[in-house]
Design an enzyme around this catalytic site. Structure first.
Site, short mmCIF file in Angstrom:
data_model
loop_
_atom_site.label_atom_id
_atom_site.label_comp_id
_atom_site.label_asym_id
_atom_site.label_seq_id
_atom_site.Cartn_x
_atom_site.Cartn_y
_atom_site.Cartn_z
CB SER A 38 -1.03 -0.06 1.28
OG SER A 38 -1.72 0.96 1.05
CD GLU A 39 -0.78 5.61 -3.12
OE1 GLU A 39 -0.55 5.37 -4.28
OE2 GLU A 39 -1.67 6.54 -2.82
CG ASN A 40 -0.98 4.25 3.08
OD1 ASN A 40 -1.30 3.29 2.30
ND2 ASN A 40 -1.86 4.13 4.10
CB SER A 99 5.91 3.94 0.24
OG SER A 99 5.08 3.07 -0.20
#
Lengths: 226, 216
Positions: free
Chosen positions: B47-49, B89
């Site tokens: 998840s990019e966060n 990330s």
């Protein structure tokens, strides 16, 4: 004795001048330093350039700062949200400048500033509108776009625990932009849930070393974490 | 002709995600892919966060405001998962460490260009998020979308008319009609998914020429 812990958000932000560039942590509401933003609104600085992943949600935090007309420019990756009405209104009225940056480029530009890098080549956005007018270069057969660092005068971030040297540990996905923004600003203010004694954060678990943090303010958690 | 529904498209994508893959799922239809990964197959969602090992949605009452996914919805993390900051990330994404990303799109071109972030209308508020990073950085870029617009025009086109998200990056497209590979020499039909759709009829709807083993 070094003591970076201040007693209130107001004390931590008293010297923010008009025209400052403020890096604000958070991805949506996770990691959003709401108490610091509220204090910035009360403090009154204007013509701010704000760097955040988004451009405010609903009526609180960054959205409230925009609604109070303190922001002249937003640098972000994703302003449009179902509840970004304050940004939408200001942008449509031409009251606010937007610099749209791909999220990874935004993160790396902030990281570059903190690491003393003068610019970097990234493949992201090559051949798109967001690379228009930018220098490009082919390296080993791949095309890249030159991107510049984003320095902050202040960074307002949220962490879980902090000590009087400014060491920080975060909680879950509230970490997001905190560590890189801390390094990229001249003055980093961290809102923490808990201030702890030196050594209480295991040195192996310090995520942001205190060298990157100038001020720490304890703000009691308003909402319950599962 | 019976087209696939959104869950059927997601299930078809899931079939192609191998054991051990690091995968980033975009918002919307791509998110549904997670529901169709077989239980005995271990894949790791990014998840990019700042999560590797993204888990399913939390049960009601178990939400944590500090634990959300890229769509800002409440999330969980699996045993073995990890948290990291945004530059790490996107270093995972840009650095070619993500095996597969699955994105939605307005249009995909025969050369692999993708348009998915902006309609180009002057009063539309632009928002790009991590789409350009994923398009440029993932080893394989899968696109899921309906094959045709509401007006019946193909979303697979010779050249995108919407603003581009990335150039020459899409490797495979999954639609409600077919699965199509994008290679250096053009579009290759992998399979027709819609029941009762002939290759000739698909070719007519698709507009851009499709290569097809059986037709070659």
């Amino acid at each position: 004795m070094i003591d970076k812990i201040l007693q209130s958000p107001a004390a931590a932000l008293a010297d923010v001048p008009d025209g400052a560039t403020i890096l604000i942590g958070g991805f949506g509401n996770a990691g959003m330093p709401s108490a610091l933003i509220d204090a910035l609104i009360a403090q009154g600085a204007r013509n701010l350039t704000v760097v955040n992943n988004n451009a405010g949600n609903a009526d609180a935090g960054l959205a409230a700062l925009i609604a109070a007309r303190r922001v002249k420019k937003v640098i972000c990756s994703f302003p449009r949200q179902t509840d970004s009405w304050h940004f939408d209104k200001a942008w449509r009225a031409g009251e606010l400048e937007l610099e749209l940056v791909p999220q990874g480029t935004l993160a790396e530009r902030i990281r570059a500033a903190g690491a003393g890098v003068g610019g970097f080549y990234t493949p992201t956005a090559f051949g798109t509108k967001l690379a228009e007018g930018k220098e490009t270069r082919r390296i080993n057969g791949r095309d890249y776009v030159l991107e510049m660092p984003i320095h902050g005068d202040y960074a307002l971030i949220k962490a879980d625990r902090g000590d009087r040297w400014g060491n920080l540990a975060y909680r879950k996905t509230a970490r997001n932009f905190g560590p890189i923004m801390a390094a990229a600003a001249r003055c980093t203010v961290a809102q923490v849930r808990e201030t702890v004694a030196l050594g209480a954060i295991d040195p192996e678990h310090v995520v942001t070393p205190g060298i990157f943090v100038q001020r720490v303010v304890k703000v009691a958690a308003l909402r319950k974490a599962a | 002709m019976k087209k696939l529904d959104r869950n059927q498209i997601a299930a078809r994508v899931a079939r192609d995600i191998p054991e051990g893959a690091y995968v980033n799922l975009g918002i919307g239809l791509p998110t549904l892919v997670a529901n169709h990964i077989p239980k005995d197959r271990e894949i790791i969602l990014h998840s990019e966060n700042g999560i590797l090992g993204l888990g399913p949605r939390p049960a009601p009452g178990q939400e944590d405001e500090d634990l959300i996914d890229a769509g800002k919805a409440p999330a969980t993390i699996l045993q073995g998962g990890s948290y990291f900051h945004h530059a790490d990330s996107f270093g995972m994404i840009r650095g070619g460490h993500i095996d597969i990303c699955v994105l939605g799109a307005f249009q995909v071109a025969a050369n692999g260009d993708i348009a998915n972030w902006h309609t180009g209308e002057a009063d539309a508020i632009p928002a790009v998020g991590g789409a350009m990073d994923l398009a440029a950085g993932a080893k394989q870029v899968f696109v899921t979308m309906e094959h045709l617009t509401k007006q019946g025009e193909s979303k697979i086109v010779e050249r995108c008319s919407y603003p581009l998200t990335g150039v020459r990056c899409v490797t495979r497209v999954y639609t409600d009609l077919a699965v199509i590979d994008i290679k250096a020499d053009g579009l290759h039909l992998v399979e027709i998914c819609a029941e009762g759709l002939s290759f000739e009829a698909l070719q007519k709807l698709n507009g851009v020429p499709l290569k097809h083993k059986a037709a070659a």
